[in-house]
Scaffold this active site. Structure first.
Site, PDB file in Angstrom:
ATOM      1  N   LYS A 106      62.489 -41.670  93.541  1.00  0.00           N
ATOM      2  CA  LYS A 106      62.672 -42.459  94.751  1.00  0.00           C
ATOM      3  C   LYS A 106      61.314 -42.974  95.208  1.00  0.00           C
ATOM      4  O   LYS A 106      60.395 -42.199  95.471  1.00  0.00           O
ATOM      5  CB  LYS A 106      63.302 -41.625  95.858  1.00  0.00           C
ATOM      6  CG  LYS A 106      63.486 -42.405  97.152  1.00  0.00           C
ATOM      7  CD  LYS A 106      63.910 -41.496  98.291  1.00  0.00           C
ATOM      8  CE  LYS A 106      63.842 -42.262  99.614  1.00  0.00           C
ATOM      9  NZ  LYS A 106      64.073 -41.384 100.773  1.00  0.00           N
ATOM     10  N   GLY A 167      64.602 -40.087 110.550  1.00  0.00           N
ATOM     11  CA  GLY A 167      64.622 -38.963 111.476  1.00  0.00           C
ATOM     12  C   GLY A 167      65.081 -39.281 112.874  1.00  0.00           C
ATOM     13  O   GLY A 167      65.093 -38.409 113.749  1.00  0.00           O
ATOM     14  N   ALA A 193      68.114 -43.030 105.674  1.00  0.00           N
ATOM     15  CA  ALA A 193      67.419 -42.880 106.955  1.00  0.00           C
ATOM     16  C   ALA A 193      68.268 -43.325 108.135  1.00  0.00           C
ATOM     17  O   ALA A 193      68.938 -44.357 108.087  1.00  0.00           O
ATOM     18  CB  ALA A 193      66.089 -43.645 106.980  1.00  0.00           C
ATOM     19  N   GLY A 194      68.234 -42.522 109.188  1.00  0.00           N
ATOM     20  CA  GLY A 194      68.865 -42.867 110.448  1.00  0.00           C
ATOM     21  C   GLY A 194      70.189 -42.207 110.729  1.00  0.00           C
ATOM     22  O   GLY A 194      70.669 -42.235 111.869  1.00  0.00           O
ATOM     23  N   ASN A 215      68.476 -36.143 105.267  1.00  0.00           N
ATOM     24  CA  ASN A 215      67.775 -34.865 105.294  1.00  0.00           C
ATOM     25  C   ASN A 215      67.801 -34.281 106.708  1.00  0.00           C
ATOM     26  O   ASN A 215      68.414 -33.257 106.971  1.00  0.00           O
ATOM     27  CB  ASN A 215      66.344 -35.029 104.797  1.00  0.00           C
ATOM     28  CG  ASN A 215      65.586 -33.708 104.683  1.00  0.00           C
ATOM     29  OD1 ASN A 215      64.409 -33.702 104.404  1.00  0.00           O
ATOM     30  ND2 ASN A 215      66.232 -32.581 104.905  1.00  0.00           N
ATOM     31  N   THR A 216      67.151 -34.987 107.650  1.00  0.00           N
ATOM     32  CA  THR A 216      67.009 -34.462 109.003  1.00  0.00           C
ATOM     33  C   THR A 216      68.355 -34.181 109.663  1.00  0.00           C
ATOM     34  O   THR A 216      68.497 -33.194 110.389  1.00  0.00           O
ATOM     35  CB  THR A 216      66.200 -35.440 109.874  1.00  0.00           C
ATOM     36  OG1 THR A 216      64.969 -35.742 109.219  1.00  0.00           O
ATOM     37  CG2 THR A 216      65.888 -34.828 111.227  1.00  0.00           C
TER      38      THR A 216
END
Length: 271
Positions: A106, A167, A193-194, A215-216
């Site tokens: 990635k 995040g 993301a987001g 992830n987050t």
């Protein structure tokens, strides 16, 4: 058709995956919790921040690969924390060496340390070099359809536009751009993301995205294991809804009854 008989796998550079949820390995309390969350998610592709996580480069530190061996998962080393094309190129070269020639990676080149918004100029620059060196790149980028097409033309195997800032948990802020990317791209489009909660993942899949990376949203949840399980179900539900084809939205205010009213018993028959 029975859904169980319908094979609908995610295909990345010729390899099939039954899960369309990709997850990261950072921000957990321990490597043990990381493994538990990933197992609950059902994910088969996991990202590893090479510059932040030990995968063998530091012999005296715990090695993440002891918990997440390459025999169990497809590893996706990433260039998180890189702000130039040169840094990202060096990082993925190191990852390939540590992972015995592993080429799937990635690419993310950040433009700002506060927002972590991608620097698309440096991203394109790095992608051109890495593709020529034989890397199979899944690329984090903005939700700009023109940039997405350029990255595909370079030879990247998946485009990974952000839904909102890394995040942030703000969810999908611009579904229209994502739809343009999906409709004009011939490689998998994976929201990266987001995502903050399960409904965000479902919406991404209902739009037609091929997968979601997060992830987050899992690691920062009060119960990461339970959230990982919720995300697994959300991605599956969103994909099923996309394949099923939703009803058309009605712009009038004339209600459409769920059950037919013709030939039904009415009070007039008994008056």
């Amino acid at each position: 058709m029975d859904p169980k008989d319908f094979m609908d796998n995610l295909i990345i550079h010729g390899k099939e995956y039954s899960s369309r949820l990709l997850v990261g390995t950072g921000k957990y309390k321990s490597f043990t919790q990381t493994r538990e969350a990933i197992d609950a998610s059902g994910s088969q592709i996991i990202t590893i921040a090479v510059r932040r996580t030990n995968i063998g480069q530091n012999a005296d530190e715990p090695n993440l690969l002891d918990q997440l061996p390459p025999s169990d998962f497809t590893l996706l080393p990433n260039t998180a924390g890189c702000f130039t094309a040169d840094d990202s190129i060096r990082t993925l070269r190191l990852a390939r060496e540590l992972l015995d020639g592993h080429n799937l990676a990635k690419l993310e080149v950040l433009g700002d340390p506060d927002t972590l918004y991608p620097n698309v100029v440096e991203t394109i620059k790095a992608a051109k070099v890495l593709v020529k060196e034989g890397f199979h790149l899944m690329v984090y980028t903005s939700d700009d359809p023109i940039v997405a097409k350029q990255l595909e033309d370079i030879g990247c195997v998946a485009i990974m536009p952000l839904a909102s800032l890394i995040g942030s948990g703000m969810g999908i802020l611009n579904p229209w751009n994502l739809e343009i990317i999906i409709n004009n791209t011939n490689v998998p489009v994976i929201v990266d993301a987001g995502v903050g909660t399960a409904s965000d993942a479902t919406i991404a899949m209902e739009l037609g995205c091929d997968g979601v990376l997060m992830n987050t949203a899992i690691a920062a949840a009060e119960n990461p294991i339970l959230m990982a399980s919720a995300m697994k179900k959300a991605v599956e539900a969103g994909r099923d809804a996309f394949l099923a084809g939703r009803m058309k939205k009605r712009t009038t205010y004339n209600a459409s009854p769920s059950s037919p009213i013709n030939n039904t018993i009415s009070k007039n028959k008994f008056s």
